[in-house]
Structure formats: structure tokens, C-alpha cells
Design a protein around this motif. Structure first.
Motif, short mmCIF file in Angstrom:
data_model
loop_
_atom_site.label_atom_id
_atom_site.label_comp_id
_atom_site.label_asym_id
_atom_site.label_seq_id
_atom_site.Cartn_x
_atom_site.Cartn_y
_atom_site.Cartn_z
N CYS A 16 0.96 -1.18 0.03
CA CYS A 16 0.06 -0.14 0.00
C CYS A 16 0.88 1.25 0.00
O CYS A 16 0.61 2.18 -0.51
N VAL A 17 1.91 1.16 0.83
CA VAL A 17 2.81 2.40 0.66
C VAL A 17 3.57 2.50 -0.72
O VAL A 17 3.53 3.62 -1.07
N VAL A 18 3.82 1.67 -1.34
CA VAL A 18 4.37 1.67 -2.60
C VAL A 18 3.47 2.15 -3.75
O VAL A 18 3.65 3.18 -4.44
N GLY A 19 2.07 1.92 -3.32
CA GLY A 19 0.89 2.55 -4.14
C GLY A 19 0.61 3.98 -4.16
O GLY A 19 0.79 4.80 -4.77
N ALA A 20 1.01 4.44 -2.67
CA ALA A 20 0.87 5.54 -2.33
C ALA A 20 1.96 6.53 -3.05
O ALA A 20 1.91 7.57 -3.43
N TYR A 21 3.21 5.66 -2.96
CA TYR A 21 4.50 6.60 -3.51
C TYR A 21 4.30 6.67 -4.99
O TYR A 21 4.77 7.65 -5.58
N ARG A 22 3.72 5.94 -5.67
CA ARG A 22 3.67 5.96 -6.98
C ARG A 22 2.66 6.99 -7.79
O ARG A 22 2.56 7.58 -8.89
N ARG A 23 1.77 7.57 -6.86
CA ARG A 23 0.87 8.69 -7.10
C ARG A 23 1.61 9.91 -6.97
O ARG A 23 2.39 10.22 -6.32
N ARG A 24 1.22 10.74 -8.07
CA ARG A 24 2.11 12.00 -8.30
C ARG A 24 1.83 13.04 -7.40
O ARG A 24 2.73 13.78 -6.92
N ARG A 25 0.66 13.07 -6.83
CA ARG A 25 0.28 13.86 -5.78
C ARG A 25 -0.24 13.12 -4.49
O ARG A 25 -0.95 11.86 -4.74
N PHE A 26 -0.15 13.83 -3.29
CA PHE A 26 -0.67 13.02 -2.17
C PHE A 26 -2.23 13.20 -1.97
O PHE A 26 -2.65 14.20 -1.27
N ASP A 27 -2.97 12.71 -2.97
CA ASP A 27 -4.48 12.81 -3.01
C ASP A 27 -5.32 12.13 -1.87
O ASP A 27 -4.53 11.27 -0.97
N ARG A 28 -6.50 11.96 -2.10
CA ARG A 28 -7.35 11.00 -1.05
C ARG A 28 -7.12 9.83 -1.45
O ARG A 28 -7.33 8.97 -0.33
N ILE A 29 -6.71 9.22 -2.67
CA ILE A 29 -6.52 7.98 -2.64
C ILE A 29 -5.22 7.46 -1.86
O ILE A 29 -5.04 6.59 -1.29
N ALA A 30 -4.18 8.35 -2.18
CA ALA A 30 -2.90 8.17 -1.36
C ALA A 30 -3.13 8.10 0.25
O ALA A 30 -2.47 7.32 0.85
N TYR A 31 -4.01 9.14 0.69
CA TYR A 31 -4.46 9.23 1.89
C TYR A 31 -5.09 7.89 2.48
O TYR A 31 -4.78 7.33 3.56
N ALA A 32 -5.94 7.46 1.78
CA ALA A 32 -6.68 6.13 2.06
C ALA A 32 -5.97 5.09 2.09
O ALA A 32 -6.03 4.28 3.20
N ARG A 33 -4.87 4.94 1.37
CA ARG A 33 -4.00 3.65 1.15
C ARG A 33 -3.01 3.85 2.63
O ARG A 33 -2.98 2.99 2.96
N SER A 34 -2.76 5.10 2.87
CA SER A 34 -1.85 5.30 4.14
C SER A 34 -2.78 4.80 5.27
O SER A 34 -1.99 4.48 6.25
N CYS A 35 -4.03 5.26 5.33
CA CYS A 35 -4.67 4.97 6.51
C CYS A 35 -4.68 3.14 6.37
O CYS A 35 -4.82 2.60 7.89
N LEU A 36 -5.16 2.59 5.48
CA LEU A 36 -4.80 1.26 5.25
C LEU A 36 -3.52 0.62 6.01
O LEU A 36 -3.54 -0.42 6.79
N VAL A 37 -2.50 1.26 5.54
CA VAL A 37 -1.21 0.90 6.07
C VAL A 37 -0.90 0.85 7.54
O VAL A 37 -0.56 -0.04 8.40
#
Length: 372
Positions: free
Chosen positions: A35-56
Motif C-alpha cells: 500500500c505504501v508503494v501504491g501511495a508513493y507511485r501517485r504524483r500527488r498525495f491525494d485522497r487515494i494516497a491518504y486512504a492507502r496510508s490509513c490502510l497501512v
């Protein structure tokens, strides 16, 4: 797939085949890393990145309830997510609020457990067993610690070499490569900080090292893929170690014979001062002490971690005259000699030797209470 094969083999190399804690918490840690890798691959730390981080953080919260030593990996990934958020446009206040929410999410399972133990009036026991006792454990002498670290290094050497050779290639895969290397570093810190250095303490390292090694495992040395010698070395070690353990710790025949001699649900408790605690389960015996794992009362390193006087607890147990007692050979490096001598004196006075299990590294002796 090749990294997965290496991971499975090196779990056994590092004594994980018996089901140590990292065997179980490595799964949520691996999912969290994905999930962290997925968040890192996003160009901006958007809602999807934040949601993945919460799952982490939720996954690390669950992993913490398997064993708290995963704290180091969870802290690293949490900090990595904060850094990623700041580098992709998040303001400092927004990153701080996100970090606060992640901490709360990660701590929720622990908070639920704490609340439960508080409700039943056992909060002090929970805190002592999981936190305070860690700092009471007496470390082994320096020579033994060095020997154990050397053994861990030997166990990890094949995958560590391949992982190290893969790091320069991974550095070019920014920002994922440095992230994975940092994960391995965090796992190393978690290994080193606790001391004692049993071989299974290396298990959290097997996962990140296997992943780091993945880019090179399919590469060839001549005509042979790199993964082949890595797996063969691991399998050879497992085979050799299994053969050694069958002589040093037995194949189960000895402990089953002792269990048969004791019988099912004996009239009076069994007390395993030294030896195999599985005898309690095999005989369905009552347990005469809350500190049933033998090292808590028989070894210098562990008997300081219970919060009670181990010698007083031994006197209490032996005063109740358990029906059977198992005692083993002295290991000068770890045995509490005063405790051992006390139990042996009690056995000489009030018990008779009824059986023994002879192994290459020790002799387990079974005593039965003598009729007064």
C-alpha cells in the motif's frame, strides 16, 4: 514469484518453521508495504494516497497485536508517508494532521486491548508482560551475543548478498528503491535493539531482503539463475539443521514416552522445571505455576522478567509436591544454578526417578512423587 520462494525457504533457515511471531505479522507488513508503494507511485498525495496510508496504519495496528517489535517497521513507513506527502505538495499542517490520524488508526487495536484489560482489572499485568519485562531481561554474555549475531549473519548471508548487489539498481527506481532499502534498515534496527539475538529474531529481515533481492534472482551466472544457488544453500542448511536438531532435541519419541509414563490427566500436577513444555498439553496435566514456560524459573536471562522472585515461586511450587517433575541437564551458560540445586535437592528428598529421555545436548529426567 522467485522472491516468494526465497522467502519461504529462508523462513525455515531462520527457525520460522515452528511458527514464530514474524511468520504471522509479516503478512500484514507485506500488505502495508504494498500500500505504501501504491501511495508513493501517485504524483500527488491525494485522497487515494491518504486512504492507502490509513490502510497501512490499520495493518500495522493489527501487526502490533501479534508482536510489538513491529513498531520499528511501522514507524519507518509512517515517517516515509509523511515525507512523501510533503514532497508531493501537502502543506506542513496537512501532513501533520494526516500523521496524527495515522497514529490514532495504528493505535486503535492496542487501545481496544488496553481498554479490555483495564475493564477486567488486569492492566498492570498487560503493561508488565508486554513492555516492562522486556527491559528486565538479562542479556547473555558478550561472547554468546557475538556468536548468535554471527549465526544470524550466516543464515541471512545468501539473500543479503543478492539484496546488497541489487541496491544500486533499485536506487534508480526512485522513489520506490530507497523506500524498500529503508524498510530493510528499519528491520535491522528492530533486530539489534532487543539484544539476546536468537536466530528467529532475524525473521522480520527475511521479507524485505527477499523483496530487495528480487530484481537479481532471475539474472544468470553463466547458465544458472541466481535464485538457484540461493535456494540450494538455504535448503542445504535446512536439511543439515534438521538432522542436527533430531539428535540435539529429538524427534518427539522421547517426550512422547515421558508423556505416556505420566499418563492422561494425572492425579496431581506435572511441573516442567526444564525440558519440553508441550508435556503439559500431551498429558492434560494441571499447571502448578503461572510461569509455565520453563526458562522463566530455570534460566538467569528470563527469570528476571516475571516480576516475581523466581526462587520464592519455586519454593511455593515444590512445597505443594507436584506429582511429577521434569528436570534436565545443566547448561552453564544460562542455567540459574541456585534454582537448579534447590529443585534437585527436593527431588532427592521426596521423589524417585522413573524415566529419562537422552538427547545429545541434554538428558531430561522424569521424577514421580514418592509415597511418604
Amino acid at each position: 514469484m522467485l522472491a516468494g520462494l526465497v522467502y519461504i525457504v529462508y523462513l525455515s533457515v531462520n527457525a520460522g518453521d515452528g511458527g514464530q511471531s514474524p511468520v504471522f505479522y509479516n503478512l500484514p507488513v507485506a500488505l502495508a508495504a504494498w500500500c505504501v508503494v501504491g501511495a508513493y507511485r501517485r504524483r500527488r498525495f491525494d485522497r487515494i494516497a491518504y486512504a492507502r496510508s490509513c490502510l497501512v496504519m490499520a495493518l500495522f495496528g493489527l501487526a502490533l497485536q501479534i508482536k510489538y517489535s513491529v513498531l520499528f517497521e511501522g514507524t519507518f513507513f509512517g515517517l516515509a508517508l509523511v515525507v512523501r506527502a510533503l514532497r508531493t505538495g501537502a502543506s506542513l499542517p496537512a501532513a501533520a494532521l494526516a500523521a496524527l490520524s495515522w497514529c490514532l488508526i495504528a493505535l486503535l487495536p492496542t487501545a481496544a486491548v488496553v481498554a479490555f484489560y483495564w475493564h477486567i482489572g488486569a492492566l498492570d499485568t498487560l503493561v508488565f508482560a508486554n513492555f516492562q519485562s522486556v527491559f528486565l531481561r538479562q542479556p547473555p554474555d558478550a561472547a554468546l551475543m557475538i556468536a548468535r549475531l554471527a549465526l544470524i549473519g550466516a543464515h541471512l548471508l545468501p539473500i543479503a548478498i543478492v539484496a546488497a548487489l541489487a541496491v544500486p539498481r533499485l536506487r534508480r527506481i526512485r522513489p520506490i528503491g530507497p523506500l524498500l532499502a529503508g524498510w530493510a534498515a528499519a528491520a535491522i534496527v528492530g533486530l539489534l535493539v532487543f539484544g539476546t539475538y536468537f536466530d528467529h529474531y532475524a525473521l522480520p529481515l527475511v521479507l524485505p531482503l527477499s523483496i530487495l533481492a528480487a530484481p537479481l534472482l532471475a539474472q544468470r551466472i553463466g547458465r544458472v539463475p541466481v535464485v538457484v544457488p540461493v535456494l540450494l544453500i538455504g535448503l542445504a542448511y535446512v536439511a543439515i539443521n534438521t538432522a542436527i536438531l533430531r539428535t540435539t532435541r529429538g524427534d518427539g519419541a522421547g517426550v512422547r514416552r515421558l508423556a505416556a509414563r505420566i499418563g492422561q490427566s494425572p492425579a496431581g500436577c506435572l511441573f516442567v522445571f526444564q525440558g519440553d513444555p508441550i508435556l503439559y498439553q500431551l498429558t492434560r496435566s494441571c499447571v502448578p505455576t503461572a510461569y509455565a514456560f520453563p526458562t522463566f524459573l530455570s534460566e538467569r536471562g528470563d527469570n528476571r522478567t516475571t516480576g516475581v522472585d523466581p526462587h520464592a515461586e519455586l519454593r511455593r511450587v515444590m512445597a505443594r509436591r507436584p506429582a511429577y517433575v521434569v528436570i534436565s541437564s545443566i547448561d552453564p551458560a544460562v542455567t540459574d544454578r541456585a534454582a537448579y540445586d534447590f529443585v534437585q535437592r527436593e527431588l532427592d528428598r521426596h521423589y524417585r526417578l522413573v524415566d529419562r529421555s537422552v538427547l545429545s545436548e541434554r538428558v531430561d529426567r522424569l521424577y514421580a512423587r514418592a509415597m511418604d
